[in-house]
Design a protein around this motif. Structure first.
Motif, PDB file in Angstrom:
ATOM      1  N   ARG A  88       0.763 -11.566 -12.800  1.00 57.24           N
ATOM      2  CA  ARG A  88       1.025 -11.918 -11.387  1.00 57.24           C
ATOM      3  C   ARG A  88       0.726 -10.755 -10.451  1.00 57.24           C
ATOM      4  O   ARG A  88       0.306 -10.962  -9.317  1.00 57.24           O
ATOM      5  N   PHE A  89       0.979  -9.526 -10.906  1.00 56.30           N
ATOM      6  CA  PHE A  89       0.789  -8.336 -10.076  1.00 56.30           C
ATOM      7  C   PHE A  89      -0.415  -7.553 -10.585  1.00 56.30           C
ATOM      8  O   PHE A  89      -0.686  -7.512 -11.788  1.00 56.30           O
ATOM      9  N   THR A  90      -1.097  -6.894  -9.651  1.00 53.75           N
ATOM     10  CA  THR A  90      -2.220  -6.030 -10.005  1.00 53.75           C
ATOM     11  C   THR A  90      -2.103  -4.713  -9.253  1.00 53.75           C
ATOM     12  O   THR A  90      -1.997  -4.704  -8.021  1.00 53.75           O
ATOM     13  N   ILE A  91      -2.113  -3.614  -9.997  1.00 54.59           N
ATOM     14  CA  ILE A  91      -2.100  -2.283  -9.382  1.00 54.59           C
ATOM     15  C   ILE A  91      -3.527  -1.755  -9.358  1.00 54.59           C
ATOM     16  O   ILE A  91      -4.307  -1.965 -10.302  1.00 54.59           O
ATOM     17  N   SER A  92      -3.879  -1.103  -8.270  1.00 58.18           N
ATOM     18  CA  SER A  92      -5.208  -0.507  -8.145  1.00 58.18           C
ATOM     19  C   SER A  92      -5.093   0.739  -7.279  1.00 58.18           C
ATOM     20  O   SER A  92      -4.066   0.969  -6.640  1.00 58.18           O
TER      21      SER A  92
ATOM     22  N   LYS B 205      -9.293   7.180  -0.511  1.00 51.64           N
ATOM     23  CA  LYS B 205      -8.327   6.957   0.568  1.00 51.64           C
ATOM     24  C   LYS B 205      -6.928   7.459   0.202  1.00 51.64           C
ATOM     25  O   LYS B 205      -5.985   7.259   0.974  1.00 51.64           O
ATOM     26  N   ASN B 206      -6.796   8.069  -0.970  1.00 49.73           N
ATOM     27  CA  ASN B 206      -5.480   8.547  -1.430  1.00 49.73           C
ATOM     28  C   ASN B 206      -4.432   7.428  -1.389  1.00 49.73           C
ATOM     29  O   ASN B 206      -3.280   7.659  -1.003  1.00 49.73           O
ATOM     30  N   THR B 207      -4.841   6.256  -1.786  1.00 51.33           N
ATOM     31  CA  THR B 207      -3.982   5.082  -1.647  1.00 51.33           C
ATOM     32  C   THR B 207      -3.917   4.303  -2.950  1.00 51.33           C
ATOM     33  O   THR B 207      -4.934   4.113  -3.622  1.00 51.33           O
ATOM     34  N   VAL B 208      -2.711   3.853  -3.273  1.00 52.88           N
ATOM     35  CA  VAL B 208      -2.493   2.951  -4.395  1.00 52.88           C
ATOM     36  C   VAL B 208      -1.970   1.632  -3.833  1.00 52.88           C
ATOM     37  O   VAL B 208      -1.229   1.624  -2.848  1.00 52.88           O
TER      38      VAL B 208
ATOM     39  N   SER C 131       0.846  -1.191   0.000  1.00 48.69           N
ATOM     40  CA  SER C 131       0.000   0.000   0.000  1.00 48.69           C
ATOM     41  C   SER C 131       0.880   1.239   0.000  1.00 48.69           C
ATOM     42  O   SER C 131       1.983   1.229   0.553  1.00 48.69           O
ATOM     43  N   CYS C 132       0.387   2.289  -0.604  1.00 53.09           N
ATOM     44  CA  CYS C 132       1.080   3.577  -0.593  1.00 53.09           C
ATOM     45  C   CYS C 132       0.023   4.652  -0.404  1.00 53.09           C
ATOM     46  O   CYS C 132      -0.840   4.837  -1.277  1.00 53.09           O
TER      47      CYS C 132
ATOM     48  N   PHE D 258      -4.452  13.617  -5.342  1.00 52.13           N
ATOM     49  CA  PHE D 258      -4.242  12.208  -5.652  1.00 52.13           C
ATOM     50  C   PHE D 258      -5.023  11.790  -6.882  1.00 52.13           C
ATOM     51  O   PHE D 258      -4.494  11.096  -7.748  1.00 52.13           O
ATOM     52  N   ARG D 259      -6.279  12.206  -6.977  1.00 48.05           N
ATOM     53  CA  ARG D 259      -7.131  11.728  -8.068  1.00 48.05           C
ATOM     54  C   ARG D 259      -6.626  12.179  -9.438  1.00 48.05           C
ATOM     55  O   ARG D 259      -6.988  11.584 -10.448  1.00 48.05           O
ATOM     56  N   SER D 260      -5.783  13.194  -9.459  1.00 47.92           N
ATOM     57  CA  SER D 260      -5.239  13.701 -10.711  1.00 47.92           C
ATOM     58  C   SER D 260      -3.835  13.166 -10.994  1.00 47.92           C
ATOM     59  O   SER D 260      -3.220  13.531 -12.001  1.00 47.92           O
TER      60      SER D 260
END
Length: 114
Positions: A65-69, A74-77, A20-21, A28-30
């Protein structure tokens, strides 16, 4: 501006981890959000990038194998990492690109044992 990563650790090959970041001080949304990694003795490399909730890009080594979301509320990636391999061992960094300005987190260590 602050980017704080968490979720790293030691895992056996074939296991999973979720990084998590959480960002503060940026719109964040931009922002384009990215995960990089750097293994000992190697250059930092792009792992995954997310432009919007549905537009993503992955390095060939981690595709399928990896998934980014991201969660803009929550201002979180996130980076969900499955089927981990010893060669995934590295320090993982979060990066934001906001209107041409980039910011980095401090990194979180991921170690995959064989």
């Amino acid at each position: 501006v602050q980017l704080v990563e968490s979720g790293g650790g030691l895992v056996q090959a074939g296991g999973s981890l979720r990084l998590s970041c959480t960002a503060s001080g940026i719109i964040f949304r931009s922002s384009v959000m990215e995960w990089y990694r750097q293994a000992p003795g190697k250059q930092r490399e792009l792992v995954a990038r997310i432009f919007t909730p549905h537009v993503t890009l992955y390095a060939d080594a981690v595709k399928s194998r990896f998934t980014i979301s991201r969660d803009n509320a929550k201002n979180t990636v996130y980076l969900q990492m499955n089927s981990l391999k010893p060669e995934d061992t590295a320090v993982y960094y979060c990066r934001s690109d906001t209107a041409g300005k980039d910011y980095w987190g401090q990194g979180t260590q991921v170690t995959v044992s064989s």
